[in-house]
Enzyme design. Sequence first.
Site, PDB file in Angstrom:
ATOM      1  N   HIS A  12      65.578  19.201  34.171  1.00 57.50           N
ATOM      2  CA  HIS A  12      66.196  20.452  33.720  1.00 57.50           C
ATOM      3  C   HIS A  12      66.474  20.348  32.215  1.00 57.50           C
ATOM      4  O   HIS A  12      65.565  20.329  31.406  1.00 57.50           O
ATOM      5  CB  HIS A  12      67.436  20.717  34.583  1.00 57.50           C
ATOM      6  CG  HIS A  12      68.025  22.093  34.443  1.00 57.50           C
ATOM      7  ND1 HIS A  12      67.377  23.128  33.835  1.00 57.50           N
ATOM      8  CD2 HIS A  12      69.235  22.608  34.844  1.00 57.50           C
ATOM      9  CE1 HIS A  12      68.136  24.223  33.866  1.00 57.50           C
ATOM     10  NE2 HIS A  12      69.272  23.923  34.467  1.00 57.50           N
ATOM     11  N   ASP A  14      61.433  24.443  25.882  1.00 60.18           N
ATOM     12  CA  ASP A  14      61.696  23.088  25.399  1.00 60.18           C
ATOM     13  C   ASP A  14      60.645  22.568  24.428  1.00 60.18           C
ATOM     14  O   ASP A  14      60.846  21.545  23.787  1.00 60.18           O
ATOM     15  CB  ASP A  14      61.799  22.128  26.586  1.00 60.18           C
ATOM     16  CG  ASP A  14      63.015  22.425  27.441  1.00 60.18           C
ATOM     17  OD1 ASP A  14      64.060  22.748  26.859  1.00 60.18           O
ATOM     18  OD2 ASP A  14      62.911  22.352  28.673  1.00 60.18           O
TER      19      ASP A  14
END
Length: 438
Positions: free
Chosen positions: A271, A372
């Site tokens: 995550h 990300d």
Amino acid sequence: MILHEKISAKLPEWRGRFKSLAKEHADVVVDQVTVGQIVGGMRDIKSLLTDISFVDPAHGILFRGMPIPEVLKKLPRRRGNKIPMVGGFYYLLMIGDLPTGEQAEEVEAEWAKRSEVPDHVYKMIKSMPKDTHPMTLLSQAVLALQGGSIFAQRYHSMKKDAYWEAALEDSLDLTAKLPIIAAFIYRMKYFGETKKPKYNAKLDYGANFSRMMGVEDRKGYADLARLYFILHSDHESGNVSAHTMHLVGSALSDPYLSFSAALNGLAGPLHGLANQECLGWLMEVHKKFGGVPSREDLYKFAWDTLNDGHVIPGYGHAVLRVPDPRFMAQLDFAKARFPEDELIRLAEMVFDVVPTVLKEQGKAKNPAPNVDAISGTLQYYYGVRDFDFYTVLFGVGRALGVTCNYVWARALGQPLERPKSLTTTMLEAIVSKSSQPE
Ligand code: HAX
């Protein structure tokens, strides 16, 4: 207070809609559940209700129905800032309408008023072993604040209808204190400083964070902080941190208990920890080729990563099927400010090459970048180079979305979450029954 006033005005309509679904339409079938979904992490089962945000596979995140470019364009900002005030964004998430500049400032002022962090929280953080992970410190600090929970204090005396009011108080207190605690952890852990950060009521949330972090504000770290918190706030309710907040909150654990649990989920490598892996991969390329490689070298390096049995971090997504607009917003931010930075040039080249490689490999359902793929690179540019701190930044942002969800879950009287489980034998029996001829 503005948020209280606006939620009060909207509540009758929302309660009516929720009640009608719960009472009059409870038997309408929404989705079917397959064995694959049960053994596959409940993937894609439509079973959560939120109006704060929605992830559209073809367009990415919509905050209260608005895509990121529109949010960034339409929300109010202070003079000289490129990125809107986080206070205005919190208003949008909480209320569902675009705020005026004045309304955004009211939320900012609320945060300034609530920014005092009790002494025992600093003492607790300082007492921890030096090598404690910054996410552990953040989660512990949130628990240490729990003694001040209005929700917990009022629980036995308030009526169910009033839960949301206590939840809103806690949510504002918590979101006000988080950037201060995060900056304290940063200065203490990486610079050995233990001075309490001071929130300046004249500055907004982003500028305060930038100042408390002690990052030189060249080319706008405060703007990056605003952008980062906005982009990481929410991603509908099925992701681990948002779902954890919702699940724990459904037991009527207060917002501090629930958010600390959410942070523990965010701290997992699948995550919130993924952003440091992405920057690590870019740095590896940069080191190996002594700078930005040729397209051919990068293509080969990406294939080597796959052939070694690794994933290419920052690419792919469980729901999205296009480049993540959160990635695009950060890339645009960097290209407007420091297009010549080597790591940004490299990230751009990776964006050009890696989707081709993943398509050729043919496994990933989405070969495009996710949030990300670049977030760590931007922090690195501004000198925030302690990779394990990046998830803390994510955590400060995530609080914005999940506290809004918490407040509305209590306002609508969403019940205790309690899915049903089966045993393996039961599931096998269902499978064998379904494969028998009629
Ligand atoms: N590189 C190599 N292979 C990849 C890949 C990538 N970036 N993305 C997906 N695949 C592979 C999967 O590993 C899977 O392989 P197997 O069949 O051998 O198991 C196959 O493609 C199908 O996967 P998928 O259905 O497309 O993707 P999932 O929904 O299973 O997983 C992930 C989504 C984001 C976890 C995945 O794309 C991945 O591992 N990406 C790299 C890590 C990453 O960027 N993580 C950050 C996610 C963003 C986020 O939510 N952060 O909080």
